[in-house]
Design a protein around this motif. Structure first.
Motif, PDB file in Angstrom:
ATOM      1  N   UNK A 196      32.721  44.724  39.210  1.00 57.89           N
ATOM      2  CA  UNK A 196      31.818  43.623  39.555  1.00 57.89           C
ATOM      3  C   UNK A 196      30.508  43.749  38.787  1.00 57.89           C
ATOM      4  N   UNK A 197      29.977  42.609  38.366  1.00 55.60           N
ATOM      5  CA  UNK A 197      28.769  42.598  37.540  1.00 55.60           C
ATOM      6  C   UNK A 197      27.532  42.493  38.429  1.00 55.60           C
ATOM      7  N   UNK A 242      35.443  44.890  49.584  1.00 57.28           N
ATOM      8  CA  UNK A 242      35.946  44.574  48.246  1.00 57.28           C
ATOM      9  C   UNK A 242      36.691  45.752  47.637  1.00 57.28           C
ATOM     10  N   UNK A 243      36.318  46.969  48.037  1.00 60.06           N
ATOM     11  CA  UNK A 243      36.907  48.208  47.512  1.00 60.06           C
ATOM     12  C   UNK A 243      36.591  48.404  46.035  1.00 60.06           C
ATOM     13  N   UNK A 244      35.378  48.018  45.638  1.00 67.17           N
ATOM     14  CA  UNK A 244      34.932  48.267  44.265  1.00 67.17           C
ATOM     15  C   UNK A 244      34.775  49.768  44.055  1.00 67.17           C
ATOM     16  N   UNK A 245      35.141  50.235  42.876  1.00 64.35           N
ATOM     17  CA  UNK A 245      35.020  51.652  42.549  1.00 64.35           C
ATOM     18  C   UNK A 245      33.895  51.927  41.568  1.00 64.35           C
ATOM     19  N   UNK A 246      33.467  50.896  40.834  1.00 63.57           N
ATOM     20  CA  UNK A 246      32.404  51.008  39.839  1.00 63.57           C
ATOM     21  C   UNK A 246      31.805  49.624  39.675  1.00 63.57           C
ATOM     22  N   UNK A 271      37.696  46.250  32.899  1.00 62.68           N
ATOM     23  CA  UNK A 271      37.260  44.873  32.696  1.00 62.68           C
ATOM     24  C   UNK A 271      35.973  44.629  33.465  1.00 62.68           C
ATOM     25  N   UNK A 272      35.195  43.648  32.996  1.00 60.65           N
ATOM     26  CA  UNK A 272      34.079  43.120  33.775  1.00 60.65           C
ATOM     27  C   UNK A 272      33.924  41.654  33.425  1.00 60.65           C
ATOM     28  N   UNK A 273      33.382  40.872  34.344  1.00 62.98           N
ATOM     29  CA  UNK A 273      33.120  39.463  34.077  1.00 62.98           C
ATOM     30  C   UNK A 273      32.302  38.887  35.233  1.00 62.98           C
ATOM     31  N   UNK A 274      31.416  37.944  34.917  1.00 59.14           N
ATOM     32  CA  UNK A 274      30.635  37.278  35.971  1.00 59.14           C
ATOM     33  C   UNK A 274      31.438  36.180  36.654  1.00 59.14           C
ATOM     34  N   UNK A 320      32.355  37.383  48.058  1.00 60.62           N
ATOM     35  CA  UNK A 320      33.099  38.532  48.589  1.00 60.62           C
ATOM     36  C   UNK A 320      34.598  38.291  48.455  1.00 60.62           C
ATOM     37  N   UNK A 321      35.022  37.073  48.782  1.00 60.68           N
ATOM     38  CA  UNK A 321      36.450  36.773  48.673  1.00 60.68           C
ATOM     39  C   UNK A 321      36.943  36.910  47.236  1.00 60.68           C
ATOM     40  N   UNK A 322      36.245  36.277  46.279  1.00 60.24           N
ATOM     41  CA  UNK A 322      36.710  36.318  44.891  1.00 60.24           C
ATOM     42  C   UNK A 322      36.748  37.741  44.340  1.00 60.24           C
ATOM     43  N   UNK A 323      35.733  38.549  44.660  1.00 59.47           N
ATOM     44  CA  UNK A 323      35.747  39.936  44.201  1.00 59.47           C
ATOM     45  C   UNK A 323      36.865  40.720  44.873  1.00 59.47           C
TER      46      UNK A 323
END
Length: 376
Positions: A33-34, A52-56, A270-273, A339-342
């Motif tokens: 996530x950006x 979201x369970x983002x790791x980075x 990957x990353x993207x806004x 939150x949903x999209x991420x």
């Protein structure tokens, strides 16, 4: 930093790996996530971690340098302590932002002079200052300073720009190798492959970047307006050259379809806004397709946003309620949608990893591409 391959797909070049950093492990393929200014828009750090369970996450050197400024970040003890995110962070060097300021910047061999988008003040980034700034910010993974060429771009400009990016990379590596982290944990530097959409330049750049033998490698200058098939062609060519035992990061990509196709080509990061930007405009990605929440058809649809996805936001709120919030321009609508999209994006790369390890990736990917490109 250490990268371990845990499995690969028999029908494609997709891989599953684990990236070890001092702020935790990252299971690849991964979406970052950006958080341009150190914050993912409309999302709390707890939601990033638990829902979201983002790791980075990704931050941006240009924006953090201008605001809040390096003194504040350094006084806080680095970006992790400043923003309360205890897990890995990657910072873009600011090269793409300088590229986007084409009307208010000048590029020379020494570096780039540009005007702030905030107050018009003049600033200068060189390969050395870009490293120094990222040392002060304190991200786990920092990016080399490069020039991102536009699309379309003539061959001569693309070659000259690529050659300068390579010279800048040598200066970045020298500065990085002769400095140390300010905060007691390891940082690592990723170089960036350039070369626009020219096969021979991409090959030359990939070979040059690989020769620096850094801990990971990135691919830049794509997803800047070129056709998707051209992006895939360039990505495939570069992945065939970059070492298999290092993570590969495709910068600024992209749609769910782009991510799936590029995982199949051997990309790990990957990353993207797009997931958050589109969320704020009412575009919702789901496991069955894309919903435009401004459409009348969702006005009386009281089903959850996406029961297959899980997560409290996607299952607790109805499509009708989310549409009401989006149309009413309520802040909560942007929060729920983001939150949903991420959550969907992290689910997508996690499920891709599972399918790679199970040996079912290609069939699953082909089915998912059809779903994620469907307009509901």
């Amino acid at each position: 930093m250490k990268f371990e391959l845990k499995g690969s797909d028999k029908g494609s070049k997709a891989r599953a790996g684990v990236l070890h950093t001092d702020h935790g492990i990252i299971e690849t393929p991964i979406f970052m996530p950006v958080g341009t200014a150190g914050s993912v828009k409309a999302v709390h750090q707890r939601e990033l971690r638990d829902d979201i369970a983002a790791q980075i996450i990704l931050g941006n050197t240009y924006h953090l340098y201008l605001r809040p400024g390096l003194d504040i970040i350094q006084q806080a003890g680095g970006i992790h302590k400043f923003n309360g995110w205890e897990f890995p962070i990657l910072t873009d060097s600011g090269g793409y932002q300088v590229y986007s300021l084409s009307g208010v910047r000048k590029i020379k061999e020494e570096g780039v002079t540009f005007q702030s988008h905030i107050d018009g003040s003049k600033h200068f980034f060189s390969p050395e200052t870009a490293i120094d700034i990222q040392r002060t910010i304190g991200a786990d993974i920092i990016m080399a300073f490069d020039e991102c060429t536009p699309y379309p771009c003539d061959y001569t400009y693309a070659k000259n720009s690529m050659d300068m990016t390579h010279r800048w990379l040598e200066r970045c590596c020298n500065r990085f190798d002769n400095t140390s982290s300010h905060y007691g944990y390891e940082q690592t530097l990723f170089p960036i492959v350039q070369g626009s959409t020219y096969n021979d330049l991409r090959k030359q750049s990939a070979e040059t970047i690989a020769s620096f033998e850094r801990d990971g490698n990135a691919i830049g200058g794509l997803s800047v307006g070129e056709p998707a098939e051209m992006m895939y062609e360039m990505t495939d060519k570069v992945c065939a050259i970059l070492p298999t035992d290092k993570p590969r990061y495709l910068m600024g990509v992209g749609t769910p379809e782009n991510i799936l196709e590029c995982i199949a080509l051997g990309i790990d990061m990957f990353d993207c806004v797009m997931p958050t930007r589109n969320a704020r405009n009412g575009m919702i990605f789901t496991t069955e397709g894309i919903m435009n929440m401004r459409n009348e058809k969702w006005k009386d649809d009281f089903n959850p946003i996406d029961t297959s996805l899980g997560g409290h936001v996607s299952t607790q709120y109805s499509r009708a309620y989310l549409r009401h919030l989006i149309v009413s321009k309520e802040i909560l609508g942007a929060q729920i949608a983001s939150i949903h999209n991420l959550t969907f994006y992290l689910w997508l790369v996690t499920e891709a990893r599972n399918q790679i390890l199970q040996g079912n990736f290609v069939d699953w990917k082909n089915d998912m591409v059809k779903k994620v490109t469907t307009r509901l």
